[in-house]
Design an enzyme around this catalytic site. Sequence first.
Site, PDB file in Angstrom:
ATOM      1  N   ASP A  50      49.578  76.792  94.260  1.00 48.12           N
ATOM      2  CA  ASP A  50      49.988  75.710  95.166  1.00 48.12           C
ATOM      3  C   ASP A  50      49.149  75.733  96.444  1.00 48.12           C
ATOM      4  O   ASP A  50      48.780  74.683  96.980  1.00 48.12           O
ATOM      5  CB  ASP A  50      51.478  75.839  95.501  1.00 48.12           C
ATOM      6  CG  ASP A  50      52.336  75.754  94.251  1.00 48.12           C
ATOM      7  OD1 ASP A  50      52.040  74.909  93.393  1.00 48.12           O
ATOM      8  OD2 ASP A  50      53.291  76.550  94.113  1.00 48.12           O
ATOM      9  N   HIS A  89      58.189  76.757  93.091  1.00 49.42           N
ATOM     10  CA  HIS A  89      57.025  76.281  92.331  1.00 49.42           C
ATOM     11  C   HIS A  89      57.428  75.203  91.327  1.00 49.42           C
ATOM     12  O   HIS A  89      57.346  75.403  90.121  1.00 49.42           O
ATOM     13  CB  HIS A  89      56.329  77.449  91.624  1.00 49.42           C
ATOM     14  CG  HIS A  89      55.126  77.004  90.846  1.00 49.42           C
ATOM     15  ND1 HIS A  89      53.986  76.513  91.441  1.00 49.42           N
ATOM     16  CD2 HIS A  89      54.895  76.914  89.507  1.00 49.42           C
ATOM     17  CE1 HIS A  89      53.115  76.160  90.523  1.00 49.42           C
ATOM     18  NE2 HIS A  89      53.646  76.394  89.325  1.00 49.42           N
TER      19      HIS A  89
HETATM   20  N1  LIG Z   1      52.908  79.879  88.060  1.00 48.15           N
HETATM   21  C1  LIG Z   1      52.028  78.906  87.943  1.00 48.15           C
HETATM   22  O1  LIG Z   1      51.489  78.427  88.951  1.00 48.15           O
HETATM   23  C2  LIG Z   1      51.656  78.371  86.603  1.00 48.15           C
HETATM   24  C3  LIG Z   1      52.382  78.701  85.504  1.00 48.15           C
HETATM   25  N2  LIG Z   1      52.052  78.238  84.258  1.00 48.15           N
HETATM   26  C4  LIG Z   1      52.889  78.640  83.131  1.00 48.15           C
HETATM   27  O2  LIG Z   1      52.288  79.742  82.449  1.00 48.15           O
HETATM   28  C5  LIG Z   1      52.773  79.786  81.085  1.00 48.15           C
HETATM   29  C6  LIG Z   1      51.625  79.997  80.118  1.00 48.15           C
HETATM   30  O3  LIG Z   1      50.777  78.891  80.102  1.00 48.15           O
HETATM   31  P1  LIG Z   1      49.507  78.833  79.105  1.00 48.15           P
HETATM   32  O4  LIG Z   1      48.755  80.102  79.160  1.00 48.15           O
HETATM   33  O5  LIG Z   1      48.816  77.566  79.365  1.00 48.15           O
HETATM   34  O6  LIG Z   1      50.257  78.749  77.695  1.00 48.15           O
HETATM   35  P2  LIG Z   1      49.665  79.137  76.246  1.00 48.15           P
HETATM   36  O7  LIG Z   1      50.617  78.613  75.236  1.00 48.15           O
HETATM   37  O8  LIG Z   1      48.242  78.757  76.153  1.00 48.15           O
HETATM   38  O9  LIG Z   1      49.725  80.728  76.253  1.00 48.15           O
HETATM   39  C7  LIG Z   1      50.929  81.423  76.251  1.00 48.15           C
HETATM   40  C8  LIG Z   1      50.694  82.723  75.511  1.00 48.15           C
HETATM   41  O10 LIG Z   1      51.924  83.463  75.532  1.00 48.15           O
HETATM   42  C9  LIG Z   1      52.037  84.090  74.284  1.00 48.15           C
HETATM   43  N3  LIG Z   1      53.436  84.484  74.067  1.00 48.15           N
HETATM   44  C10 LIG Z   1      54.487  83.721  73.699  1.00 48.15           C
HETATM   45  N4  LIG Z   1      55.588  84.497  73.565  1.00 48.15           N
HETATM   46  C11 LIG Z   1      55.216  85.754  73.877  1.00 48.15           C
HETATM   47  C12 LIG Z   1      55.886  86.998  73.911  1.00 48.15           C
HETATM   48  N5  LIG Z   1      57.185  87.099  73.618  1.00 48.15           N
HETATM   49  N6  LIG Z   1      55.187  88.090  74.250  1.00 48.15           N
HETATM   50  C13 LIG Z   1      53.868  88.014  74.547  1.00 48.15           C
HETATM   51  N7  LIG Z   1      53.186  86.863  74.511  1.00 48.15           N
HETATM   52  C14 LIG Z   1      53.839  85.751  74.183  1.00 48.15           C
HETATM   53  C15 LIG Z   1      51.529  83.075  73.281  1.00 48.15           C
HETATM   54  O11 LIG Z   1      51.192  83.696  72.046  1.00 48.15           O
HETATM   55  C16 LIG Z   1      50.329  82.528  74.032  1.00 48.15           C
HETATM   56  O12 LIG Z   1      49.149  83.244  73.716  1.00 48.15           O
HETATM   57  C17 LIG Z   1      53.537  78.481  80.895  1.00 48.15           C
HETATM   58  O13 LIG Z   1      54.912  78.729  80.983  1.00 48.15           O
HETATM   59  C18 LIG Z   1      53.060  77.618  82.047  1.00 48.15           C
HETATM   60  O14 LIG Z   1      54.001  76.632  82.403  1.00 48.15           O
HETATM   61  C19 LIG Z   1      50.948  77.463  84.089  1.00 48.15           C
HETATM   62  C20 LIG Z   1      50.164  77.114  85.165  1.00 48.15           C
HETATM   63  C21 LIG Z   1      50.482  77.496  86.507  1.00 48.15           C
HETATM   64  O1  LIG Z   2      52.352  72.080  85.925  1.00 50.23           O
HETATM   65  C1  LIG Z   2      52.609  72.978  85.107  1.00 50.23           C
HETATM   66  O2  LIG Z   2      53.452  72.868  84.208  1.00 50.23           O
HETATM   67  C2  LIG Z   2      51.887  74.277  85.254  1.00 50.23           C
HETATM   68  C3  LIG Z   2      52.006  74.732  86.635  1.00 50.23           C
HETATM   69  O3  LIG Z   2      52.958  75.361  87.017  1.00 50.23           O
HETATM   70  C4  LIG Z   2      51.006  74.256  87.576  1.00 50.23           C
HETATM   71  O4  LIG Z   2      49.931  73.781  87.184  1.00 50.23           O
HETATM   72  O5  LIG Z   2      51.268  74.357  88.785  1.00 50.23           O
END
Ligand SMILES: NC(=O)C1=CN([C@@H]2O[C@H](COP(=O)(O)OP(=O)(O)OC[C@H]3O[C@@H](n4cnc5c(N)ncnc54)[C@H](O)[C@@H]3O)[C@@H](O)[C@H]2O)C=CC1
Ligand SMILES: O=C([O-])CC(=O)C(=O)O
Length: 339
Positions: A173, A200
């Site tokens: 953010d 967030h």
């Molecule tokens: N805090 C923030 O600012 C942000 C948070 N996110 C969040 O991060 C998360 C991941 O996003 P992406 O990497 O794009 O998703 P993705 O689907 O590409 O990757 C998620 C990974 O987690 C793994 N996974 C699922 N269950 C699991 C478990 N029990 N143990 C270990 N690994 C497991 C999957 O196999 C996959 O490789 C989402 O919830 C997304 O909303 C995304 C962007 C920003």
């Molecule tokens: O927007 C989403 O779902 C992933 C996230 O948290 C971000 O990009 O800030």
Amino acid sequence: MFSARQIFAQVQRRGFAASARQSSKVTVLGAAGGIGQPLSLLLKLNPRVTKLALYDIRLAPGVAADIGHINTQSEVRGYDATPSGLADALKGAEIVLIPAGVPRKPGMTRDDLFNTNASIVRDLAKAAADHAPEANILIIANPVNSTVPITAEVFKAKGVYNPKRLFGVTTLDVVRASRFISQIKNTDPANENITVVGGHSGATIVPLLSQSGQNLTGEQLDQYVHRVQFGGDEVVQAKDGAGSATLSMAMAGARFAESLLKAAQGQKNVIEPTFVDSPLYKDQGVEYFASNVELGPNGVEKIHPVGKITDHEQKLLDVCLKDLAGNINKGVKFVKENP
Ligand SMILES: NC(=O)C1=CN([C@@H]2O[C@H](COP(=O)(O)OP(=O)(O)OC[C@H]3O[C@@H](n4cnc5c(N)ncnc54)[C@H](O)[C@@H]3O)[C@@H](O)[C@H]2O)C=CC1
Ligand SMILES: O=C([O-])CC(=O)C(=O)O
């Protein structure tokens, strides 16, 4: 003058301090995902990381084999998707980053991810509480406003909760807030440091432009605030069903981990925004809140108050606090009902 024995003792102490400093195991849970892979890559490039442990329910050994060829000194290991693989990935970790969980598709809110991600984070938190109870736990998986309380409840139930070591990663953010103001003002984003507080998701993300030395008014201010609050949606829409921010998030997660490592290694005045167990609004029923936090060897060193804000920012904060309380209670209730 020092005696030979004193000098020897000093050398031994220094040697220990140096080796303690040099040994930093960082574990990524969800390491094969859209965030996990570039995040692991950036951690491999960080000389402060000496061991990199990659765990996922699929492909972690493959990602580790690939990243492990990069010619930096750290050891990389990928662990099997088994309870013992997870335990071994966690043992001895100084930092555990958790990007495991599903991302949004267009039309979804972060809260719509709760049903799937709450149990993923709960189960990984259980393993972390058992095998790395003293590590810094960095929650990336959404909805962060609820997954941080979920993790706290799991650690509390196991009697190992340390509020100074649990962080919701809200760095993205602030990264966006700096970038977006620089695009309006035609400045170098590296010199922009916009405070962002709250949580967030959408209206819980509150940029405090008035504290940054920059000024916008009227519609331009409203558009800026909206862009910071809904920057994630821009990426979700542009990716059109293939996920949400991964590369910018990897950068933000790596930056936060680097700040923690710097602070652990004695650097002073390391300040990052993060969603933590916070005293700031507990009297309004909000147990967790993101504000600037000074980091130290014990994790959270000092939580900065929000400070002086405008009436407009106060209105945004009021909305934020109401939404946040609901998100937090939802996470707490989930663990109570689904231990
Ligand atoms: N805090 C923030 O600012 C942000 C948070 N996110 C969040 O991060 C998360 C991941 O996003 P992406 O990497 O794009 O998703 P993705 O689907 O590409 O990757 C998620 C990974 O987690 C793994 N996974 C699922 N269950 C699991 C478990 N029990 N143990 C270990 N690994 C497991 C999957 O196999 C996959 O490789 C989402 O919830 C997304 O909303 C995304 C962007 C920003
Ligand atoms: O927007 C989403 O779902 C992933 C996230 O948290 C971000 O990009 O800030």
